[in-house]
Scaffold this motif. Structure first.
Motif, PDB file in Angstrom:
ATOM      1  N   LEU A 236       0.836  -1.205   0.000  1.00  0.00           N
ATOM      2  CA  LEU A 236       0.000   0.000   0.000  1.00  0.00           C
ATOM      3  C   LEU A 236       0.866   1.249   0.000  1.00  0.00           C
ATOM      4  O   LEU A 236       0.559   2.240  -0.680  1.00  0.00           O
TER       5      LEU A 236
ATOM      6  N   ARG B 168       0.676   4.284  -2.741  1.00  0.00           N
ATOM      7  CA  ARG B 168       0.290   5.644  -2.358  1.00  0.00           C
ATOM      8  C   ARG B 168       1.416   6.649  -2.561  1.00  0.00           C
ATOM      9  O   ARG B 168       1.160   7.815  -2.882  1.00  0.00           O
TER      10      ARG B 168
ATOM     11  N   VAL C  14      -9.562   1.523  -7.907  1.00  0.00           N
ATOM     12  CA  VAL C  14      -9.325   1.575  -6.469  1.00  0.00           C
ATOM     13  C   VAL C  14     -10.023   2.805  -5.907  1.00  0.00           C
ATOM     14  O   VAL C  14      -9.786   3.925  -6.355  1.00  0.00           O
ATOM     15  N   GLU C  15     -10.890   2.602  -4.927  1.00  0.00           N
ATOM     16  CA  GLU C  15     -11.711   3.688  -4.403  1.00  0.00           C
ATOM     17  C   GLU C  15     -11.083   4.398  -3.219  1.00  0.00           C
ATOM     18  O   GLU C  15     -11.399   5.559  -2.942  1.00  0.00           O
ATOM     19  N   SER C  16     -10.222   3.712  -2.482  1.00  0.00           N
ATOM     20  CA  SER C  16      -9.680   4.272  -1.246  1.00  0.00           C
ATOM     21  C   SER C  16      -8.509   3.416  -0.783  1.00  0.00           C
ATOM     22  O   SER C  16      -8.317   2.290  -1.282  1.00  0.00           O
ATOM     23  N   PRO C  17      -7.726   3.888   0.180  1.00  0.00           N
ATOM     24  CA  PRO C  17      -6.676   3.037   0.746  1.00  0.00           C
ATOM     25  C   PRO C  17      -7.226   1.735   1.325  1.00  0.00           C
ATOM     26  O   PRO C  17      -6.593   0.683   1.196  1.00  0.00           O
TER      27      PRO C  17
ATOM     28  N   HIS D  55      -9.804   0.056   0.266  1.00  0.00           N
ATOM     29  CA  HIS D  55     -10.095  -0.805  -0.873  1.00  0.00           C
ATOM     30  C   HIS D  55      -8.809  -1.460  -1.380  1.00  0.00           C
ATOM     31  O   HIS D  55      -8.792  -2.672  -1.706  1.00  0.00           O
ATOM     32  N   ALA D  56      -7.724  -0.709  -1.439  1.00  0.00           N
ATOM     33  CA  ALA D  56      -6.440  -1.261  -1.866  1.00  0.00           C
ATOM     34  C   ALA D  56      -5.948  -2.313  -0.879  1.00  0.00           C
ATOM     35  O   ALA D  56      -5.447  -3.374  -1.275  1.00  0.00           O
TER      36      ALA D  56
ATOM     37  N   GLN E  43      -8.196   8.560   4.702  1.00  0.00           N
ATOM     38  CA  GLN E  43      -9.293   7.703   4.266  1.00  0.00           C
ATOM     39  C   GLN E  43      -9.491   7.706   2.752  1.00  0.00           C
ATOM     40  O   GLN E  43      -9.955   6.706   2.181  1.00  0.00           O
ATOM     41  N   HIS E  44      -9.134   8.808   2.097  1.00  0.00           N
ATOM     42  CA  HIS E  44      -9.466   8.933   0.671  1.00  0.00           C
ATOM     43  C   HIS E  44      -8.265   9.245  -0.221  1.00  0.00           C
ATOM     44  O   HIS E  44      -8.394   9.187  -1.446  1.00  0.00           O
TER      45      HIS E  44
ATOM     46  N   THR F  85      -5.720   8.127  -2.061  1.00  0.00           N
ATOM     47  CA  THR F  85      -5.177   6.864  -2.550  1.00  0.00           C
ATOM     48  C   THR F  85      -3.750   7.015  -3.054  1.00  0.00           C
ATOM     49  O   THR F  85      -2.886   6.188  -2.778  1.00  0.00           O
ATOM     50  N   GLN F  86      -3.459   8.068  -3.812  1.00  0.00           N
ATOM     51  CA  GLN F  86      -2.130   8.260  -4.378  1.00  0.00           C
ATOM     52  C   GLN F  86      -1.711   9.722  -4.252  1.00  0.00           C
ATOM     53  O   GLN F  86      -2.511  10.629  -4.432  1.00  0.00           O
TER      54      GLN F  86
END
Length: 347
Positions: free
Chosen positions: A115, A119, A181-184, A186-187, A298-299, A301-302
């Motif tokens: 992860l 990110r 991928v919707e969020s950390p 989800h990943a 929370q949101h 992702t990257q």
């Protein structure tokens, strides 16, 4: 700046695969090439590049360096044919990876390291990260679940036939999806289920060609192709690692930038540490408020940039991030270790 989420991990760089285009001295056929090269490369898939049977393209897994390749490639020729020369070979694709090992071999630690790679990667491939699902082979866990479902369905149908009863409804075979991928969280779910996360368009299944020059793959590696050809064989826990992998291809010279090296000679003299910027990492700047920190966690992702291709501008990071200098130094040293040809095949 510290190693952040990779504290305690050992980083290692690997050349995972190289794609070659070889022009033979005399025409050949797919099955003959497979038979001749099996001892050197196992089961290799050769793709004809024209109708003559002279030009073939193929990937070699775990290349042991240019000198060994020039020895192995001679297996492609017939017994009475002259040697294949370096100028008959062109490199058209490279897959490289940075692996993160943890001394505990703990799967949860590796999941979080994967992860972190996803990110904090500074330079990203095109598009949103996506999670390929069955029937793709990315997840041994989900593949095993699907095999169990098929076995139970077959048993239920056999029992229905034996009893003369109505058979169960047809089994819906997974058609394959690639949700973004919707969020950390989800990943994390994907990594924990043995799935990889891809970025950049996937190669065409039939030709192996790709519209994007760069494709990336983030995952926890617990299986590999082993000697003898067995695919997805479970590795010992000491070999488990989190991985960020880049596939570099030049299928369209008009649209794709040059590869780091594209000849055997250039491969021999290449300095892998020059690729450090490609695998560079960033960390986000401290947030201005607790609410921003919560939203980012929370949101977010990257944190990296998604250019049209891997082309560096004047700014080498997004303006809300900082360079992760300690991790980047470790990545540079891991890449530098590849300059010794004897280490190329040790994965």
């Amino acid at each position: 700046m510290s190693l952040c989420g990779l504290e305690g991990f050992k980083l290692k760089a690997v050349v995972d695969r190289i794609r070659f285009e070889v022009t033979l001295n005399n025409p050949s056929q797919f099955r003959h090439l497979q038979n001749r090269t099996a001892a050197a490369w196992g089961k290799t898939y050769f793709f004809p590049q024209d109708a003559s049977g002279l030009v073939w393209e193929f990937w070699v897994q775990d290349p042991a360096g240019p000198t060994q390749f020039m020895t192995d490639v001679q297996a492609m020729r017939g017994s009475s044919e002259p040697l294949i020369a370096e100028n008959q070979i062109r490199i058209t694709g490279i897959e490289m990876a940075i692996d993160a090992y943890h001394p505990s071999n703990d799967i949860d630690a590796l999941v979080h390291a994967a992860l972190h790679f996803l990110r904090h990667r500074a330079n990203l491939a095109n598009g949103l990260p996506r999670i390929p699902r069955p029937p793709y082979f990315d997840s041994p866990i989900l593949a095993a679940q699907w095999e169990a479902t098929k076995a139970a369905d077959a048993a239920a149908k056999a029992e229905a036939r034996r009893l003369g009863a109505k058979p169960p409804p047809p089994l819906d075979e997974p058609s394959g999806m690639s949700p973004a991928v919707e969020s950390p969280a989800h990943a994390l779910w994907a990594f924990k289920h043995g799935l990889g996360i891809h970025q950049g368009k996937a190669p065409d299944r039939n030709t192996g060609k790709c519209e994007d020059a760069v494709g990336q793959h983030f995952y926890v590696k617990t299986t590999d192709t082993v000697k003898g050809g067995e695919t997805h064989a479970l590795l010992p826990s000491s070999a488990w690692r989190a991985r960020m992998e880049d596939r570099l291809q030049r299928d369209d010279p008009q649209r794709h930038p040059p590869l780091p090296f594209d000849t055997i000679g250039a491969w021999r003299t290449f300095r892998f540490a020059t690729l450090a910027e490609r695998f560079a990492m960033v960390v986000p700047k401290p947030p201005r408020s607790p609410m921003l920190a919560l939203c980012r966690e929370q949101h977010g992702t990257q944190f990296g940039r998604i250019p049209g291709a891997f082309i560096l501008g004047r700014r080498k990071r997004a303006n809300y991030t900082l360079r992760d200098t300690a991790t980047n130094d470790s990545i540079r040293m891991a890449l530098k270790a590849l300059d010794s040809p004897a280490k190329l095949s040790k994965r």
